[in-house]
Design a protein around this motif. Structure first.
Motif, PDB file in Angstrom:
ATOM      1  N   ALA A 124       0.339   5.405   4.877  1.00  0.00           N
ATOM      2  CA  ALA A 124       1.213   4.267   5.181  1.00  0.00           C
ATOM      3  C   ALA A 124       0.881   3.085   4.285  1.00  0.00           C
ATOM      4  CB  ALA A 124       1.065   3.879   6.654  1.00  0.00           C
ATOM      5  N   ASP A 125      -0.409   2.824   4.094  1.00  0.00           N
ATOM      6  CA  ASP A 125      -0.820   1.730   3.216  1.00  0.00           C
ATOM      7  C   ASP A 125      -0.379   1.989   1.780  1.00  0.00           C
ATOM      8  OD1 ASP A 125      -2.007   0.456   5.339  1.00  0.00           O
ATOM      9  OD2 ASP A 125      -4.039   1.149   4.861  1.00  0.00           O
ATOM     10  N   GLU A 126      -0.431   3.257   1.378  1.00  0.00           N
ATOM     11  CA  GLU A 126      -0.078   3.598   0.005  1.00  0.00           C
ATOM     12  C   GLU A 126       1.395   3.305  -0.293  1.00  0.00           C
ATOM     13  OE1 GLU A 126      -1.724   4.750  -3.610  1.00  0.00           O
ATOM     14  OE2 GLU A 126      -2.656   4.405  -1.672  1.00  0.00           O
ATOM     15  N   ILE A 127       2.262   3.582   0.679  1.00  0.00           N
ATOM     16  CA  ILE A 127       3.678   3.265   0.482  1.00  0.00           C
ATOM     17  C   ILE A 127       3.850   1.763   0.281  1.00  0.00           C
ATOM     18  CG2 ILE A 127       5.947   3.192   1.591  1.00  0.00           C
ATOM     19  CD1 ILE A 127       5.272   5.857   2.910  1.00  0.00           C
ATOM     20  N   LYS A 128       3.222   0.990   1.153  1.00  0.00           N
ATOM     21  CA  LYS A 128       3.377  -0.469   1.104  1.00  0.00           C
ATOM     22  C   LYS A 128       2.732  -1.087  -0.135  1.00  0.00           C
ATOM     23  CE  LYS A 128       2.336  -4.670   3.737  1.00  0.00           C
ATOM     24  NZ  LYS A 128       1.720  -5.209   4.982  1.00  0.00           N
ATOM     25  N   ASN A 129       1.536  -0.634  -0.457  1.00  0.00           N
ATOM     26  CA  ASN A 129       0.752  -1.319  -1.488  1.00  0.00           C
ATOM     27  C   ASN A 129       0.895  -0.744  -2.889  1.00  0.00           C
ATOM     28  OD1 ASN A 129      -0.304  -2.944   0.566  1.00  0.00           O
ATOM     29  ND2 ASN A 129      -1.990  -1.538   0.952  1.00  0.00           N
ATOM     30  N   THR A 130       1.323   0.510  -2.997  1.00  0.00           N
ATOM     31  CA  THR A 130       1.378   1.147  -4.316  1.00  0.00           C
ATOM     32  C   THR A 130       2.748   1.709  -4.658  1.00  0.00           C
ATOM     33  OG1 THR A 130      -0.969   1.735  -4.142  1.00  0.00           O
ATOM     34  CG2 THR A 130       0.325   2.916  -5.790  1.00  0.00           C
ATOM     35  N   LEU A 131       3.274   2.564  -3.791  1.00  0.00           N
ATOM     36  CA  LEU A 131       4.525   3.244  -4.137  1.00  0.00           C
ATOM     37  C   LEU A 131       5.705   2.287  -4.206  1.00  0.00           C
ATOM     38  CD1 LEU A 131       4.201   6.560  -2.071  1.00  0.00           C
ATOM     39  CD2 LEU A 131       3.506   6.099  -4.428  1.00  0.00           C
ATOM     40  N   ASN A 132       5.881   1.452  -3.192  1.00  0.00           N
ATOM     41  CA  ASN A 132       7.030   0.551  -3.216  1.00  0.00           C
ATOM     42  C   ASN A 132       6.938  -0.511  -4.312  1.00  0.00           C
ATOM     43  OD1 ASN A 132       8.801   1.722  -1.492  1.00  0.00           O
ATOM     44  ND2 ASN A 132       8.274   0.476   0.295  1.00  0.00           N
ATOM     45  N   PRO A 133       5.767  -1.110  -4.574  1.00  0.00           N
ATOM     46  CA  PRO A 133       5.683  -2.010  -5.718  1.00  0.00           C
ATOM     47  C   PRO A 133       6.045  -1.322  -7.037  1.00  0.00           C
ATOM     48  CG  PRO A 133       3.845  -2.418  -4.266  1.00  0.00           C
ATOM     49  CD  PRO A 133       4.543  -1.197  -3.740  1.00  0.00           C
ATOM     50  N   ALA A 134       5.680  -0.046  -7.170  1.00  0.00           N
ATOM     51  CA  ALA A 134       6.034   0.689  -8.386  1.00  0.00           C
ATOM     52  C   ALA A 134       7.537   0.915  -8.462  1.00  0.00           C
ATOM     53  CB  ALA A 134       5.293   2.023  -8.422  1.00  0.00           C
ATOM     54  N   CYS A 135       8.155   1.180  -7.312  1.00  0.00           N
ATOM     55  CA  CYS A 135       9.611   1.339  -7.295  1.00  0.00           C
ATOM     56  C   CYS A 135      10.303   0.038  -7.712  1.00  0.00           C
ATOM     57  CB  CYS A 135      10.088   1.762  -5.906  1.00  0.00           C
ATOM     58  SG  CYS A 135       9.587   3.423  -5.401  1.00  0.00           S
ATOM     59  N   GLN A 136       9.815  -1.074  -7.165  1.00  0.00           N
ATOM     60  CA  GLN A 136      10.392  -2.376  -7.512  1.00  0.00           C
ATOM     61  C   GLN A 136      10.244  -2.661  -9.001  1.00  0.00           C
ATOM     62  OE1 GLN A 136       8.165  -4.796  -4.704  1.00  0.00           O
ATOM     63  NE2 GLN A 136       9.970  -5.045  -3.400  1.00  0.00           N
ATOM     64  N   LYS A 137       9.072  -2.361  -9.529  1.00  0.00           N
ATOM     65  CA  LYS A 137       8.817  -2.608 -10.943  1.00  0.00           C
ATOM     66  C   LYS A 137       9.743  -1.783 -11.827  1.00  0.00           C
ATOM     67  CE  LYS A 137       5.046  -2.775 -14.320  1.00  0.00           C
ATOM     68  NZ  LYS A 137       3.582  -2.557 -14.545  1.00  0.00           N
ATOM     69  N   ALA A 138      10.086  -0.579 -11.358  1.00  0.00           N
ATOM     70  CA  ALA A 138      10.968   0.301 -12.126  1.00  0.00           C
ATOM     71  C   ALA A 138      12.441   0.001 -11.882  1.00  0.00           C
ATOM     72  CB  ALA A 138      10.669   1.753 -11.767  1.00  0.00           C
ATOM     73  N   GLY A 139      12.724  -0.993 -11.019  1.00  0.00           N
ATOM     74  CA  GLY A 139      14.105  -1.345 -10.719  1.00  0.00           C
ATOM     75  C   GLY A 139      14.805  -0.340  -9.837  1.00  0.00           C
ATOM     76  N   LYS A 140      14.027   0.386  -9.043  1.00  0.00           N
ATOM     77  CA  LYS A 140      14.588   1.400  -8.160  1.00  0.00           C
ATOM     78  C   LYS A 140      14.523   0.925  -6.702  1.00  0.00           C
ATOM     79  CE  LYS A 140      13.273   5.360 -11.066  1.00  0.00           C
ATOM     80  NZ  LYS A 140      12.535   6.658 -11.088  1.00  0.00           N
ATOM     81  N   PRO A 141      15.340   1.509  -5.835  1.00  0.00           N
ATOM     82  CA  PRO A 141      15.255   1.152  -4.412  1.00  0.00           C
ATOM     83  C   PRO A 141      13.904   1.584  -3.841  1.00  0.00           C
ATOM     84  CG  PRO A 141      16.697   3.053  -4.726  1.00  0.00           C
ATOM     85  CD  PRO A 141      16.409   2.516  -6.092  1.00  0.00           C
ATOM     86  N   THR A 142      13.410   0.820  -2.902  1.00  0.00           N
ATOM     87  CA  THR A 142      12.118   1.133  -2.309  1.00  0.00           C
ATOM     88  C   THR A 142      12.253   2.142  -1.166  1.00  0.00           C
ATOM     89  OG1 THR A 142      12.313  -0.712  -0.774  1.00  0.00           O
ATOM     90  CG2 THR A 142      11.191  -1.143  -2.866  1.00  0.00           C
ATOM     91  N   ILE A 143      11.152   2.683  -0.733  1.00  0.00           N
ATOM     92  CA  ILE A 143      11.117   3.517   0.472  1.00  0.00           C
ATOM     93  C   ILE A 143      11.419   2.597   1.656  1.00  0.00           C
ATOM     94  CG2 ILE A 143       9.631   4.909   1.966  1.00  0.00           C
ATOM     95  CD1 ILE A 143       8.040   5.612  -0.625  1.00  0.00           C
ATOM     96  N   PRO A 144      12.468   2.860   2.436  1.00  0.00           N
ATOM     97  CA  PRO A 144      12.880   1.929   3.496  1.00  0.00           C
ATOM     98  C   PRO A 144      11.758   1.622   4.486  1.00  0.00           C
ATOM     99  CG  PRO A 144      14.550   3.618   3.136  1.00  0.00           C
ATOM    100  CD  PRO A 144      13.357   4.030   2.337  1.00  0.00           C
ATOM    101  N   ASN A 145      11.633   0.343   4.807  1.00  0.00           N
ATOM    102  CA  ASN A 145      10.704  -0.139   5.839  1.00  0.00           C
ATOM    103  C   ASN A 145       9.246   0.197   5.534  1.00  0.00           C
ATOM    104  OD1 ASN A 145      12.905  -1.061   7.518  1.00  0.00           O
ATOM    105  ND2 ASN A 145      13.238   1.083   8.059  1.00  0.00           N
ATOM    106  N   ASP A 146       8.930   0.405   4.256  1.00  0.00           N
ATOM    107  CA  ASP A 146       7.571   0.820   3.875  1.00  0.00           C
ATOM    108  C   ASP A 146       7.175   2.100   4.600  1.00  0.00           C
ATOM    109  OD1 ASP A 146       7.065  -1.239   2.034  1.00  0.00           O
ATOM    110  OD2 ASP A 146       6.380  -2.590   3.626  1.00  0.00           O
ATOM    111  N   GLY A 147       8.138   2.977   4.823  1.00  0.00           N
ATOM    112  CA  GLY A 147       7.904   4.246   5.495  1.00  0.00           C
ATOM    113  C   GLY A 147       8.378   4.220   6.935  1.00  0.00           C
ATOM    114  N   ASP A 148       8.795   5.390   7.413  1.00  0.00           N
ATOM    115  CA  ASP A 148       9.178   5.541   8.815  1.00  0.00           C
ATOM    116  C   ASP A 148       7.901   5.842   9.580  1.00  0.00           C
ATOM    117  OD1 ASP A 148      10.683   5.778  11.088  1.00  0.00           O
ATOM    118  OD2 ASP A 148      11.510   7.754  10.614  1.00  0.00           O
ATOM    119  N   LYS A 149       7.378   4.851  10.298  1.00  0.00           N
ATOM    120  CA  LYS A 149       6.027   4.942  10.862  1.00  0.00           C
ATOM    121  C   LYS A 149       6.047   5.319  12.343  1.00  0.00           C
ATOM    122  CE  LYS A 149       5.263   0.809   9.081  1.00  0.00           C
ATOM    123  NZ  LYS A 149       6.204   0.738   7.959  1.00  0.00           N
ATOM    124  N   PHE A 150       5.120   6.205  12.703  1.00  0.00           N
ATOM    125  CA  PHE A 150       4.968   6.686  14.072  1.00  0.00           C
ATOM    126  C   PHE A 150       3.506   6.594  14.488  1.00  0.00           C
ATOM    127  CE2 PHE A 150       8.578   8.842  12.188  1.00  0.00           C
ATOM    128  CZ  PHE A 150       9.559   8.793  13.179  1.00  0.00           C
TER     129      PHE A 150
END
Length: 311
Positions: free
Chosen positions: A187-213
């Motif tokens: 979960a932290d990886e989506i928020k701190n690494t994957l989504n920032p990389a998506c933003q940097k590449a101009g791509k849509p992010t993973i919604p809500n920093d992941g569907d968390k349960f």
């Protein structure tokens, strides 16, 4: 991606009832279960030698723990095959068997109690639990507040529906719906690494920093039900979910292999006793028997250390 310990799945009678069946009943109701390697009745087969107490290790125990005769262990029983409940509600799994064996080496009985994952470390700090055995990845951040005694290695894996109908790529999750367990490194990886990389590449992010349960069982159910496109979890958990459900498959390689750590209060005299017990189990072969029983021997280590985080 870097791992934490995320959480789990359920055994027995999953198949087509994975969504509403036995997977879904794994709750965090603080159910207590006194466990040992001889009493844990897993669905996996394998004979485990009952460990005998080592007096030199027992001598290291804090007086309060020694006099109680038990080791209170916190687990989040929703993370098969590491810790989960069978159909009768009995907590079992690799970590449960290991906790029972550790306790036996110290001349104690393991009192394994179900807890929400995010409540286990606070429970260690408040002395509710003496040990946390719940697939926690040993990390520098965790070592700042608790001691972590290494006993296994795992990485992060990704699962999708069988046949990968949404054509999910392990190298590009931007814009995809990804299920994860709350409080995990995934979960932290989506928020701190994957989504920032998506933003940097101009791509849509993973919604809500992941569907968390809160429970890994719900993570798996969300993927099987088609609510999410993929799930990220620890490698043995993903492998087990694929095997049991028959409805999932792995995509990509396992990444970011790191040690699991048994959680002990920071600076506690119990820490060296736990480390000594784990090393004794490795040396006498009991450890290998437990891992073989649950089919997770690929994560075996040969030396247990205190606070051995790689990141």
């Amino acid at each position: 991606m870097s791992v934490v310990r995320t959480h789990r799945t359920r055994l027995a009678a999953l198949g087509s009832v994975l969504i509403a069946g036995s997977l879904a009943v794994t709750g965090c109701s603080s159910t207590s279960s006194t466990s040992s390697t001889s009493s844990s009745s897993g669905s996996s087969s394998g004979s485990i030698t009952s460990p005998t107490a080592v007096p030199s290790l027992a001598a290291r125990l804090p007086a309060a723990v020694k006099s109680s005769g038990k080791l209170v262990v916190g687990v989040d029983a929703s993370y098969a095959p590491n810790e989960f409940k069978d159909d009768s509600g009995h907590i079992q799994g690799m970590d449960v068997d290991l906790a029972g064996a550790i306790a036996a080496k110290l001349g104690l009985k393991a009192d394994v109690q179900d807890s929400q994952f995010t409540a286990i470390i606070p429970g260690i700090q408040s002395n509710k639990f003496q040990l946390g055995m719940s697939s926690f990845t040993d990390s520098k951040d965790r070592e700042a507040t608790v001691d972590m005694v290494t006993y296994f290695t795992a990485g992060t894996s990704m699962a999708v529906k069988k046949g990968n109908p949404n054509k999910i790529s392990a190298t590009d999750l931007c814009g995809k719906k990804v299920a994860v367990q709350t409080g995990t490194t995934q979960a932290d990886e989506i928020k701190n690494t994957l989504n920032p990389a998506c933003q940097k590449a101009g791509k849509p992010t993973i919604p809500n920093d992941g569907d968390k349960f809160d429970l890994q069982t719900d993570v798996t159910n969300a993927l099987v039900a088609g609510r999410d496109d993929a799930m990220l979890a620890d490698s043995p958990v993903v492998d087990y979910a694929i095997k049991i459900s028959g409805q999932l498959e792995k995509v990509g390689d396992t990444t970011d292999t790191a040690p699991y750590g048994a959680v002990v209060a920071k600076g506690s005299p119990l820490t060296p006793a736990i480390q000594g017990a784990i090393q004794s189990l490795i040396d006498d072969g009991t450890y290998a028997q437990i891992l073989q029983k649950w089919g997770v021997q690929a994560g075996a280590i040969t030396k247990s250390v205190v606070n051995g985080a790689v990141s």
